[in-house]
Design an enzyme around this catalytic site. Structure first.
Site, short mmCIF file in Angstrom:
data_model
loop_
_atom_site.label_atom_id
_atom_site.label_comp_id
_atom_site.label_asym_id
_atom_site.label_seq_id
_atom_site.Cartn_x
_atom_site.Cartn_y
_atom_site.Cartn_z
N PRO A 132 -18.68 36.04 17.57
CA PRO A 132 -19.00 35.72 16.17
C PRO A 132 -17.83 35.06 15.43
CG PRO A 132 -19.83 37.89 16.73
CD PRO A 132 -19.06 37.42 17.93
N GLY A 135 -15.20 30.14 18.50
CA GLY A 135 -15.90 29.27 19.45
C GLY A 135 -14.88 28.33 20.06
N ARG A 259 -19.26 19.27 30.23
CA ARG A 259 -19.08 18.18 29.26
C ARG A 259 -19.73 16.89 29.75
NH1 ARG A 259 -13.27 20.25 27.61
NH2 ARG A 259 -14.11 21.66 26.05
N ILE A 353 -35.68 3.27 11.09
CA ILE A 353 -36.67 2.25 11.44
C ILE A 353 -38.09 2.78 11.20
CG2 ILE A 353 -37.71 1.09 13.47
CD1 ILE A 353 -34.84 0.59 14.48
N HIS A 354 -38.27 4.09 11.38
CA HIS A 354 -39.59 4.68 11.17
C HIS A 354 -39.96 4.81 9.68
CE1 HIS A 354 -39.47 5.77 15.43
NE2 HIS A 354 -40.72 6.17 15.34
N GLY A 356 -40.76 6.20 6.17
CA GLY A 356 -41.22 7.53 5.75
C GLY A 356 -41.80 8.32 6.90
N GLU A 379 -20.22 22.74 24.05
CA GLU A 379 -19.14 22.42 25.03
C GLU A 379 -17.93 21.81 24.35
OE1 GLU A 379 -20.04 23.42 28.05
OE2 GLU A 379 -22.21 23.35 27.83
N GLU A 383 -13.73 17.42 17.39
CA GLU A 383 -12.29 17.62 17.14
C GLU A 383 -11.61 18.16 18.39
OE1 GLU A 383 -14.71 18.61 14.97
OE2 GLU A 383 -14.31 16.99 13.55
#
Ligand code: FAD
Length: 401
Positions: A132, A135, A259, A353-354, A356, A379, A383
């Site tokens: 928690p 990471g 990775r 491009i789509h 709405g 992974e 940064e």
């Protein structure tokens, strides 16, 4: 060039595997992915199909019942699968990392015990470093193992386990002081434990609880969980490699191939976003012509396709470097960084491009838009990749003044 992201120099076997996987993705994954994702439903039928194709054993050596394929073959398969649905590649990824760590670092008994059933997909792997409170900073891990006779007693809380519920083997990284005097560098006093458990939620083994699924913005279908160890007893022969204090290096080795895998996922998602964008741009008309005929949209398509090509080339390069037996942390870091950033940008352009409709859940791009950000984090964040790349560059280009 007929299509984007072609790979030169593949063997007949590699081409056959890839074409089988692409066919499976087109027929069995793409048609159901968005619906399952919206329901956050585990894709059991797809996983069964992948098992049948032997995908869970793709890189496991043939002597253990796998296909013994290279990292490149694996990464290209992942790219295809992520093109269909990124969550499915997540189901394979942690399994692949644990199998790789066992192959590289396991004792003979551990390989014999786990790898054949992992190759068949009957044992499925997850790996757990994050907690928690951490990471990126793996050296700050607080979960702990203390020796007690022939066993270790593990306590602590883990966070963000992909496949935490559905797996039956978790490689868990904890601090282990035994044999490591006070003042030992943090990364030299960590150990990876191979923790077997029942799949599912709740108390899955005495002293081990998987509380439930974390509710995520995307990357649904695949379960992501916490893991609570409270007096969990693990036999000493389930220390990966049989020796304590090597866990940090073992995990970093696993994450390094992971990775390349995340880069491959970025490539696959970006390819799908491009396909959706280029198709929609030819269907939608404004001001009397298809929007693909407006130069601004054509430029977007050009930028998207260039990014898809560049990311694919870097990912392939990183995989080939590892396959040749060379160190590839620089290439893997660069490929992961570039592919995940480009993926986010290509998805965003396809979304624009789509118009709405991209905002409507009826359109696939809406799902991709929620999936791409995960690749910026998993992974190792951007940064962290840049820290790895920067350190390696300074090693390579050391100033000799
Ligand atoms: C869906 C999902 C699945 C995951 N699956 C797994 C899994 O299977 N197993 C597992 O172990 N983990 C897993 N993770 C955890 C993941 O690896 C971490 O979230 C990731 O490493 C980042 O750690 P963090 O979230 O603690 O962020 P932090 O480390 O707190 O970072 C927060 C921010 O600070 C930045 N930052 C941190 N340190 C530095 C620094 N030194 N310099 C500059 N910037 C810095 C980071 O880049 C980031 O932007 C998963 C995460 C997610 C979201």
């Amino acid at each position: 060039m007929a299509r984007l992201a072609q790979t030169a120099g593949l063997t007949d076997v590699q081409q056959e595997i890839l074409s089988t996987v692409r066919d499976f993705v087109d027929k069995e994954i793409i048609p159901v992915a968005t619906e399952l994702e919206h329901r956050d439903e585990y894709p059991q039928a797809i996983v069964d199909g992948l098992k049948e194709l032997g995908l869970f054993g793709l890189m496991i050596p043939e002597e253990y019942g796998g296909l013994g394929e290279s990292l490149l073959t694996y990464a290209l398969c992942v790219e295809e699968i992520a093109r269909g649905w990124m969550s499915v590649s997540g189901i394979i990824n942690t399994h692949f990392i644990v199998a790789y760590m066992l192959k590289q670092h396991g004792t003979q008994e551990q390989k014999d015990h786990f790898l054949p059933r992992m190759a068949a997909g009957d044992i499925r792997g997850a790996f757990s470093m994050s907690e928690p409170a951490l990471g990126s900073d793996v050296s700050a891990i607080t979960s702990k193992a203390v020796k007690d006779g022939d066993e270790y007693v593990l306590n602590g809380q883990k966070m963000w386990l992909t496949n935490g519920g559905t797996s039956s083997l978790v490689a868990v990284l904890v601090r282990s002081d035994e044999g490591h005097p006070e003042g030992t560098a943090p990364h030299k006093s960590m150990t990876t434990f191979l923790v077997e458990k029942e799949p599912g939620f709740g108390e899955v083994r005495p002293g081990l609880t998987v509380p439930g699924k974390i509710d995520k913005m995307g990357y649904k279908g695949v379960d992501t969980t916490e893991l609570i160890m409270d007096g969990l007893r693990i036999p000493a022969d389930r220390v990966l490699g049989g020796v304590t204090g090597r866990g940090f290096y073992q995990m970093m080795d696993g994450v390094e191939v992971g990775r390349v895998n995340v880069a491959a996922r970025g490539c696959g998602v970006a390819q799908r976003a491009f396909e959706l964008g280029v198709r929609y741009a030819q269907q939608r008309h404004t001001f009397g012509k298809a929007i693909a005929q407006h130069q601004a949209i054509q430029f977007k398509l050009a930028e998207m396709a260039t990014k898809v090509e560049a990311a694919h080339a870097m990912m392939v390069n990183a995989a080939r470097k590892k396959d040749s037996g060379e160190r590839n942390d620089l290439e893997a870091g660069m490929a992961k960084y570039l592919a995940s950033e480009y993926c986010k940008e290509v998805v965003e352009d396809a979304f624009r491009i789509h118009g709405g409709y991209g905002f409507s859940k009826e359109y696939e791009i809406e799902r991709l838009y929620r999936e791409a950000p995960m690749l910026l984090i998993g992974e190792g964040t951007a940064e962290i990749q840049k820290m790895i790349i920067g350190r390696r560059l300074l090693e390579e280009y050391r100033f000799q003044g």
